[in-house]
Design a protein around this motif. Sequence first.
Motif, PDB file in Angstrom:
ATOM      1  N   ARG A   1      52.076  37.933  35.193  1.00 51.80           N
ATOM      2  CA  ARG A   1      50.687  37.843  34.747  1.00 51.80           C
ATOM      3  C   ARG A   1      50.617  37.190  33.363  1.00 51.80           C
ATOM      4  O   ARG A   1      49.593  36.644  32.965  1.00 51.80           O
TER       5      ARG A   1
ATOM      6  N   THR B   1      52.760  32.170  44.553  1.00 49.96           N
ATOM      7  CA  THR B   1      52.963  31.986  43.120  1.00 49.96           C
ATOM      8  C   THR B   1      54.445  31.740  42.867  1.00 49.96           C
ATOM      9  O   THR B   1      55.239  31.624  43.803  1.00 49.96           O
TER      10      THR B   1
ATOM     11  N   ILE C   1      47.767  38.861  40.769  1.00 50.96           N
ATOM     12  CA  ILE C   1      47.496  37.552  40.179  1.00 50.96           C
ATOM     13  C   ILE C   1      48.614  36.569  40.492  1.00 50.96           C
ATOM     14  O   ILE C   1      49.795  36.876  40.311  1.00 50.96           O
TER      15      ILE C   1
ATOM     16  N   VAL D   1      46.876  35.755  32.165  1.00 52.89           N
ATOM     17  CA  VAL D   1      45.683  35.916  32.992  1.00 52.89           C
ATOM     18  C   VAL D   1      45.171  37.340  32.811  1.00 52.89           C
ATOM     19  O   VAL D   1      45.928  38.306  32.947  1.00 52.89           O
TER      20      VAL D   1
ATOM     21  N   VAL E   1      41.995  40.241  33.672  1.00 57.03           N
ATOM     22  CA  VAL E   1      40.901  40.646  34.563  1.00 57.03           C
ATOM     23  C   VAL E   1      40.170  41.806  33.918  1.00 57.03           C
ATOM     24  O   VAL E   1      40.792  42.749  33.418  1.00 57.03           O
TER      25      VAL E   1
ATOM     26  N   TRP F   1      37.328  37.090  35.084  1.00 53.52           N
ATOM     27  CA  TRP F   1      38.682  36.605  34.837  1.00 53.52           C
ATOM     28  C   TRP F   1      38.709  35.712  33.609  1.00 53.52           C
ATOM     29  O   TRP F   1      37.706  35.090  33.244  1.00 53.52           O
TER      30      TRP F   1
ATOM     31  N   VAL G   1      44.679  29.552  39.623  1.00 56.15           N
ATOM     32  CA  VAL G   1      45.056  30.957  39.750  1.00 56.15           C
ATOM     33  C   VAL G   1      44.452  31.517  41.026  1.00 56.15           C
ATOM     34  O   VAL G   1      43.274  31.281  41.327  1.00 56.15           O
TER      35      VAL G   1
ATOM     36  N   PHE H   1      43.655  35.091  43.094  1.00 54.42           N
ATOM     37  CA  PHE H   1      43.492  36.528  42.917  1.00 54.42           C
ATOM     38  C   PHE H   1      43.458  37.197  44.292  1.00 54.42           C
ATOM     39  O   PHE H   1      42.584  36.905  45.110  1.00 54.42           O
TER      40      PHE H   1
END
Length: 298
Positions: free
Chosen positions: A71, A157, A242, A260, A262, A272, A288, A290
């Motif tokens: 993250r 990711t 994330i 990142v 939230v 975000w 990004v 989510f």
Amino acid sequence: MSLGNTFRIRHPLAFDDTMGSNDDKQITIGDLPVPAPDWTKVKDGEIVVDNLPVNFLKPYLQPPTLVPVFRKFDVGNDHQRTWRIYTELEVVGNSSASFGVGTWADSKLYAATLQWLSIPASNHSFQTGTVTIPQGGSNGRVHFPKPFNSQPQMFYTFNRIDLSHEFRIDLNVHTITSNGFNFEVESWSNGLVDGAVVTWIAFTGNMAGVGLYTVQFQTGIGDPNEGTIVFDKAINNPQVFIGLNKMDIVSVRQAVRIEVQVSSLNSTSMHWKVVSNGEDVVLQEARVTFLVIGTLSN
């Protein structure tokens, strides 16, 4: 993973940062700050922060599938324009697990925050895996261990990045079918992918209590990158996982950092924000994803 002569920072004190509950098929997401050393004392070389522990709120009947991602990370290099960072699962049991994060060669690890996602063994709606990317980038097709009944949704990711010249990397997933998906990992301009590991999660489409949302933006020096996502359906007790899958970061002093965040998370929406603090780092572009997971029905 063998890292040779490695400086290790051990963190033996267990703590709990889980959200939600460990019901039979419930997904759990947690945050895991990495206790990196004072940045003024960070030296060149293979630095590993290991034994980062998580105690589950309630033991599972069987060890769950665990997925660690970044993250936040802050990594640099005083000698050349190369950046290296990875995270990995070290041990998983019915009631606890441990993770590691590190760098190698002459890169420096200043700070990081991991997220982890646990999938109970009894939950067959989700499948996960990794793809190792060689030097120069790669493309290909991944076949799911077990075909889905229909086209699934995909989260993806990086959990290992090795870049040189410029910090530019893009992970694209497409042609998703019930049997698998195509992927491409590449850099552009003067960037070079020296290696990477991709983490993917595939799950049954249109599940109640699950949402998937992606944002992509380009920005200038110091501009905030933030917004609000309104869910297309109500998600009770939401948690957010994330995935950074595209980054273009310009580094003046050869350090790159990104985080990142939230906030204002509720059953209908979330706010975000993507930040890259410091005058020496400019975040030019990012994408990004989510993965929002609430209470799942059995």
